[in-house]
Design a protein around this motif. Sequence first.
Motif, PDB file in Angstrom:
ATOM      1  N   THR A   1      45.902  37.287  42.105  1.00 56.47           N
ATOM      2  CA  THR A   1      45.042  37.981  43.059  1.00 56.47           C
ATOM      3  C   THR A   1      45.320  39.477  43.066  1.00 56.47           C
TER       4      THR A   1
ATOM      5  N   VAL B   1      38.796  30.058  48.884  1.00 56.35           N
ATOM      6  CA  VAL B   1      37.963  31.262  48.913  1.00 56.35           C
ATOM      7  C   VAL B   1      38.627  32.373  49.712  1.00 56.35           C
TER       8      VAL B   1
ATOM      9  N   TYR C   1      29.896  31.178  49.023  1.00 55.22           N
ATOM     10  CA  TYR C   1      30.670  31.248  47.776  1.00 55.22           C
ATOM     11  C   TYR C   1      30.118  30.243  46.759  1.00 55.22           C
ATOM     12  N   GLY C   2      30.489  30.447  45.509  1.00 58.12           N
ATOM     13  CA  GLY C   2      29.983  29.592  44.442  1.00 58.12           C
ATOM     14  C   GLY C   2      30.636  28.222  44.434  1.00 58.12           C
TER      15      GLY C   2
ATOM     16  N   ASN D   1      38.052  31.937  39.129  1.00 62.37           N
ATOM     17  CA  ASN D   1      37.249  30.716  39.209  1.00 62.37           C
ATOM     18  C   ASN D   1      38.178  29.512  39.090  1.00 62.37           C
TER      19      ASN D   1
ATOM     20  N   ASP E   1      27.334  35.350  33.368  1.00 63.40           N
ATOM     21  CA  ASP E   1      26.668  35.567  34.657  1.00 63.40           C
ATOM     22  C   ASP E   1      25.169  35.271  34.594  1.00 63.40           C
TER      23      ASP E   1
ATOM     24  N   ASP F   1      38.091  37.667  33.607  1.00 66.42           N
ATOM     25  CA  ASP F   1      37.378  36.611  34.320  1.00 66.42           C
ATOM     26  C   ASP F   1      38.221  35.350  34.146  1.00 66.42           C
TER      27      ASP F   1
ATOM     28  N   SER G   1      36.174  33.048  43.665  1.00 62.42           N
ATOM     29  CA  SER G   1      34.732  33.299  43.742  1.00 62.42           C
ATOM     30  C   SER G   1      33.895  32.055  43.482  1.00 62.42           C
ATOM     31  N   ASN G   2      34.338  31.231  42.522  1.00 66.35           N
ATOM     32  CA  ASN G   2      33.573  30.043  42.142  1.00 66.35           C
ATOM     33  C   ASN G   2      34.484  28.837  42.040  1.00 66.35           C
TER      34      ASN G   2
ATOM     35  N   GLY H   1      40.677  34.466  47.520  1.00 68.69           N
ATOM     36  CA  GLY H   1      40.012  35.322  46.550  1.00 68.69           C
ATOM     37  C   GLY H   1      39.249  34.603  45.461  1.00 68.69           C
TER      38      GLY H   1
ATOM     39  N   ARG I   1      37.777  38.458  38.425  1.00 73.53           N
ATOM     40  CA  ARG I   1      37.177  37.354  39.162  1.00 73.53           C
ATOM     41  C   ARG I   1      38.018  36.108  38.927  1.00 73.53           C
TER      42      ARG I   1
END
Length: 392
Positions: A126, A163, A187-188, A133, A367, A86, A168-169, A166, A131
């Motif tokens: 990527t 985004v 998206y976040g 961020n 999460d 992450d 996510s947040n 790739g 994930r």
Amino acid sequence: MANLDLLEKSIPVAPIKIAALKGCEELARTVDGYLVQYRRELAAHRNTGIAWSGYSEDTFLIDCDCPRFGSGEAKGKINESVRGVDLFILCDITNYSITYRMNGYENHMSPDDHFQDLKRIISASTGKAHRINVIMPFLYEGRQHKRSKRESLDCALALQELVNMGVSNILTFDAHDPRVQNAIPLYGFDNFMPTYQFLKALLRSVPDLKIDNEHLMIISPDEGAMARAVYFSNILGVDMGMFYKRRDYSTIVNGKNPIVAHEFLGDSVAGKDVVVIDDMISSGESMLDVAKQLKAREANRVFVCTTFGLFTDGLAKFDEYYEKGYIHKVITTDLNYRTPELLERPYYEPAAMGKYLASILDTLNHDVSVEKVRSTTAKINKLLAKNRTEKP
């Protein structure tokens, strides 16, 4: 540690790693130190018997770099495995102190250069990271968030580009207009406020500050900062006032309509300490004019609290206004680059954000909802109660 019970009952998304781009290594080390401490506390507190791989480490920082060729072009390199992690990428686009060589010339990195390096590290990770961020405290192109004539929508395009690569947040602080997240509705996008850290720094640096309606008032320097000032005044239980900018719309200077005057709306500030709160100090011209007008209205002490201190025109004017007594304290966060000269100024006080940012990362990695971290009302009330009991 905050939210210990909440995190104990949750499962991390993946092993957490932090990639710090050039210019924000110091903040990343602070965040990493708190995160290591949090994980050790949680591991000791957890009684499930489960030990996840990579959950508690000596450091969560990874080695990454963006070396440049002689032509000025660059590439992103991650020098260790990020497969299945992450990944949180920390980027300070305001750090102009970072330089690079190009055709024999030394150039200072602009926000565009930092954003390109961010995309290079994303590109390098990527397909490997579980994930991705992005932590961008000062949102890239956040001041160009809406279109008023035929002009570009840079912030929206930048968010969409991230985004599409790739991400996510996206995490940011005190966005100039958080509605820009409408550009990426699926998206976040999390926007955090440093209100608690402002108050903590203010109480630490001004021990004789009296927080009541007779001695304190919150001031919004313009219409855009109203929401911040309203929340701050409500949580402290004091009055607020507002300035609005009267501009000359017939001329344009440096790409904007010049300010003719600041007009004040609100009760008398005579004899009261005032806290002027905003999202940033750019050149500081507006903030200094507001401080001068408050002193002309017989305010006692003027404290300036802004999330980002850019000081694009230098510190000379702030030094002058401090010597004349127009300003008493300037408080900014440590989320963006600050010059060594600023750190030495007697009127400057930093609001430390490393602990808060580490808590945000820890929560997101598990999460679970970030609302307990985002909402600082309970922490502010606790701090105020402690402050009242400690004073005679």
